[in-house]
Motif scaffolding. Structure first.
Motif: not given
Ligand code: DC
Length: 221
Positions: A114-115, A119-124, A143-144
């Protein structure tokens, strides 16, 4: 309105999510996140460790020992597990395809991811993308749920089986959907309020154009 745009695409097996997401990522310079590939990578690791799908304690212990990282290849996020990116041939193979829905139904497996998925938004953001397009089964619902755009893709079962056959892949599409839609935790379902797209009689280009028309309002091309 955030400047980093989040697009959620859910749908069943072979509904066209991956091809659509990949093309949208190119068109709008988005990070493409295929969460099915994450469940497949974890499944590959569990199978390598000899863990069985009905051994929930074993699954829980094995998952707790996995360290996740992300490697960016082009515009796609690849999951790294304990420093290794499981190869595509392994995660798309028949053994993983047959087991993945069983592992994905276990709440501890979903909780472990889940996290990481959020967290892929921060990577992006860190990598300078304008947003992310994330595809899966529970992206717009779990998730979103506040994503800027949420789409649900579907197509008739015969059409989906045909698409997999054309790709030369062995995949019990209907059986995976049955398992994914009937599990208790985060089942495959059209999220309330998501835009429904039936791709049965549409070409890939038509689907991408349809979604792009909505997205371009927020992200001018
Ligand atoms: O998208 P795919 O067919 O490669 O996904 C493989 C499996 O992973 C799918 O059958 C169910 C699981 N999955 C899931 O449970 N939740 C997601 N968000 C994505 C995939």
């Amino acid at each position: 309105m955030s400047t980093f745009v989040i697009i959620a695409i859910d749908g069943g097996a072979a509904s066209g999510k991956s091809s659509t997401s990949r093309l949208l990522a190119e068109r709008f310079n988005l990070l493409h996140v295929d969460t099915g590939s994450f469940y497949r990578a974890v499944t590959a690791e569990l199978l390598r460790a000899g863990v069985k799908t009905d051994d929930v304690d074993g699954v829980r212990a094995a998952v707790a020992g996995l360290k996740f990282g992300t490697r960016i290849e082009g515009r796609s996020a690849r999951m790294e597990i304990n420093g290794r990116v499981p190869p595509e041939a392994e995660i798309r193979g028949a053994e993983v395809t047959a087991a993945v829905s069983h592992f994905a139904a276990i709440p501890e497996v979903r909780a472990a991811l889940l996290a990481y998925q959020r967290g892929q938004a921060d990577v992006g953001r860190e990598k300078g993308f304008r947003g992310l397009v994330m595809e899966g089964r529970d992206i717009g619902s779990v998730i979103f749920p506040d994503a800027d755009f949420r789409f649900f893709l579907h197509a008739d079962p015969e059409e989906r089986a045909k698409r997999r056959a054309l790709e030369g892949r062995q995949d019990a599409v209907a059986e995976r959907d049955r398992l994914d839609a009937s599990r208790k935790t985060a089942p495959l379902a059209r999220p309330e309020g998501a835009t429904d797209i039936d791709s049965t009689h549409l070409t890939l280009e038509q689907v991408v154009d349809r979604l792009s028309a909505d997205i371009a309002v927020r992200l001018p091309l």
